[in-house]
Design a protein around this motif. Sequence first.
Motif, mmCIF file in Angstrom:
data_model
loop_
_atom_site.group_PDB
_atom_site.id
_atom_site.type_symbol
_atom_site.label_atom_id
_atom_site.label_comp_id
_atom_site.label_asym_id
_atom_site.label_seq_id
_atom_site.Cartn_x
_atom_site.Cartn_y
_atom_site.Cartn_z
ATOM 1 N N LEU A 42 41.138 45.750 43.362
ATOM 2 C CA LEU A 42 41.236 44.688 42.354
ATOM 3 C C LEU A 42 40.533 43.418 42.802
ATOM 4 O O LEU A 42 39.948 42.702 41.985
ATOM 5 C CB LEU A 42 42.703 44.415 42.024
ATOM 6 C CG LEU A 42 43.382 45.519 41.212
ATOM 7 C CD1 LEU A 42 44.869 45.260 41.094
ATOM 8 C CD2 LEU A 42 42.749 45.638 39.845
ATOM 9 N N ALA A 43 40.566 43.126 44.106
ATOM 10 C CA ALA A 43 39.821 41.978 44.621
ATOM 11 C C ALA A 43 38.320 42.188 44.434
ATOM 12 O O ALA A 43 37.587 41.245 44.117
ATOM 13 C CB ALA A 43 40.139 41.750 46.095
ATOM 14 N N GLY A 44 37.864 43.415 44.607
ATOM 15 C CA GLY A 44 36.453 43.729 44.369
ATOM 16 C C GLY A 44 36.063 43.540 42.915
ATOM 17 O O GLY A 44 34.984 43.032 42.605
ATOM 18 N N ILE A 45 36.956 43.941 42.007
ATOM 19 C CA ILE A 45 36.688 43.739 40.577
ATOM 20 C C ILE A 45 36.639 42.246 40.264
ATOM 21 O O ILE A 45 35.752 41.774 39.547
ATOM 22 C CB ILE A 45 37.755 44.454 39.725
ATOM 23 C CG1 ILE A 45 37.612 45.970 39.872
ATOM 24 C CG2 ILE A 45 37.667 44.039 38.256
ATOM 25 C CD1 ILE A 45 38.757 46.766 39.271
ATOM 26 N N GLY A 46 37.594 41.497 40.820
ATOM 27 C CA GLY A 46 37.589 40.046 40.602
ATOM 28 C C GLY A 46 36.347 39.385 41.170
ATOM 29 O O GLY A 46 35.782 38.466 40.557
ATOM 30 N N ALA A 47 35.905 39.833 42.330
ATOM 31 C CA ALA A 47 34.696 39.273 42.927
ATOM 32 C C ALA A 47 33.479 39.554 42.044
ATOM 33 O O ALA A 47 32.590 38.701 41.918
ATOM 34 C CB ALA A 47 34.486 39.849 44.327
ATOM 35 N N THR A 48 33.450 40.723 41.425
ATOM 36 C CA THR A 48 32.341 41.054 40.528
ATOM 37 C C THR A 48 32.308 40.105 39.331
ATOM 38 O O THR A 48 31.235 39.643 38.933
ATOM 39 C CB THR A 48 32.465 42.510 40.038
ATOM 40 O OG1 THR A 48 32.505 43.372 41.177
ATOM 41 C CG2 THR A 48 31.314 42.903 39.159
ATOM 42 N N PHE A 49 33.463 39.798 38.777
ATOM 43 C CA PHE A 49 33.521 38.868 37.649
ATOM 44 C C PHE A 49 33.063 37.473 38.045
ATOM 45 O O PHE A 49 32.581 36.710 37.208
ATOM 46 C CB PHE A 49 34.939 38.783 37.073
ATOM 47 C CG PHE A 49 35.359 40.020 36.322
ATOM 48 C CD1 PHE A 49 34.457 40.758 35.584
ATOM 49 C CD2 PHE A 49 36.673 40.433 36.347
ATOM 50 C CE1 PHE A 49 34.845 41.892 34.886
ATOM 51 C CE2 PHE A 49 37.081 41.563 35.653
ATOM 52 C CZ PHE A 49 36.166 42.297 34.920
ATOM 53 N N LEU A 50 33.239 37.111 39.311
ATOM 54 C CA LEU A 50 32.854 35.786 39.795
ATOM 55 C C LEU A 50 31.474 35.779 40.439
ATOM 56 O O LEU A 50 31.086 34.803 41.085
ATOM 57 C CB LEU A 50 33.897 35.276 40.794
ATOM 58 C CG LEU A 50 35.295 35.080 40.221
ATOM 59 C CD1 LEU A 50 36.281 34.755 41.328
ATOM 60 C CD2 LEU A 50 35.279 33.990 39.166
ATOM 61 N N PHE A 51 30.735 36.882 40.281
ATOM 62 C CA PHE A 51 29.378 37.029 40.819
ATOM 63 C C PHE A 51 29.326 36.852 42.332
ATOM 64 O O PHE A 51 28.411 36.257 42.883
ATOM 65 C CB PHE A 51 28.410 36.053 40.123
ATOM 66 C CG PHE A 51 28.378 36.229 38.636
ATOM 67 C CD1 PHE A 51 27.763 37.337 38.080
ATOM 68 C CD2 PHE A 51 28.993 35.312 37.804
ATOM 69 C CE1 PHE A 51 27.752 37.521 36.700
ATOM 70 C CE2 PHE A 51 28.974 35.482 36.430
ATOM 71 C CZ PHE A 51 28.355 36.595 35.878
ATOM 72 N N MET A 52 30.333 37.377 43.006
ATOM 73 C CA MET A 52 30.385 37.383 44.464
ATOM 74 C C MET A 52 30.208 38.826 44.925
ATOM 75 O O MET A 52 30.436 39.750 44.146
ATOM 76 C CB MET A 52 31.739 36.848 44.951
ATOM 77 C CG MET A 52 32.016 35.409 44.560
ATOM 78 S SD MET A 52 33.719 34.919 44.912
ATOM 79 C CE MET A 52 33.777 35.085 46.664
ATOM 80 N N PRO A 53 29.818 39.031 46.194
ATOM 81 C CA PRO A 53 29.672 40.409 46.666
ATOM 82 C C PRO A 53 31.037 41.105 46.769
ATOM 83 O O PRO A 53 31.904 40.671 47.534
ATOM 84 C CB PRO A 53 29.017 40.264 48.039
ATOM 85 C CG PRO A 53 29.192 38.844 48.428
ATOM 86 C CD PRO A 53 29.389 38.056 47.189
#
Length: 111
Positions: free
Chosen positions: A28-39
């Motif tokens: 879920l942290a990876g999904i959130g990072a994707t929404f925030l344009f982070m790796p």
Amino acid sequence: MVNIHPVLVLAFIDFFTAFGVVFGGAMLAGIGATFLFMPPSTMMLKTAANLKIWAVVAAIGGSIDPIRVIESNLSDGQLSPVAQQIAFIVCAFLGAHMGTELIRWLCKGAA
């Protein structure tokens, strides 16, 4: 129906609870990072490492009760409940560690 010892059932539940906390939280942290344009891989690795100890705590009950059981039974000389609690903690740690290693394996090429 298979008759499985209740202690074994609790050990498996602790393992998979800790595994799920680490794996699910990192995903879920990876999904959130994707929404925030982070790796996402960087965020997933960092989150998995940070969640590891909290996954163990969540799996064994989230309080000081298991430590209290160890302390009171050890002082009374009853080693069976002490061994059970230590086994539950070890199973929870193994689940959290396996979740962390799976996230590392998934992110190996990306990081």
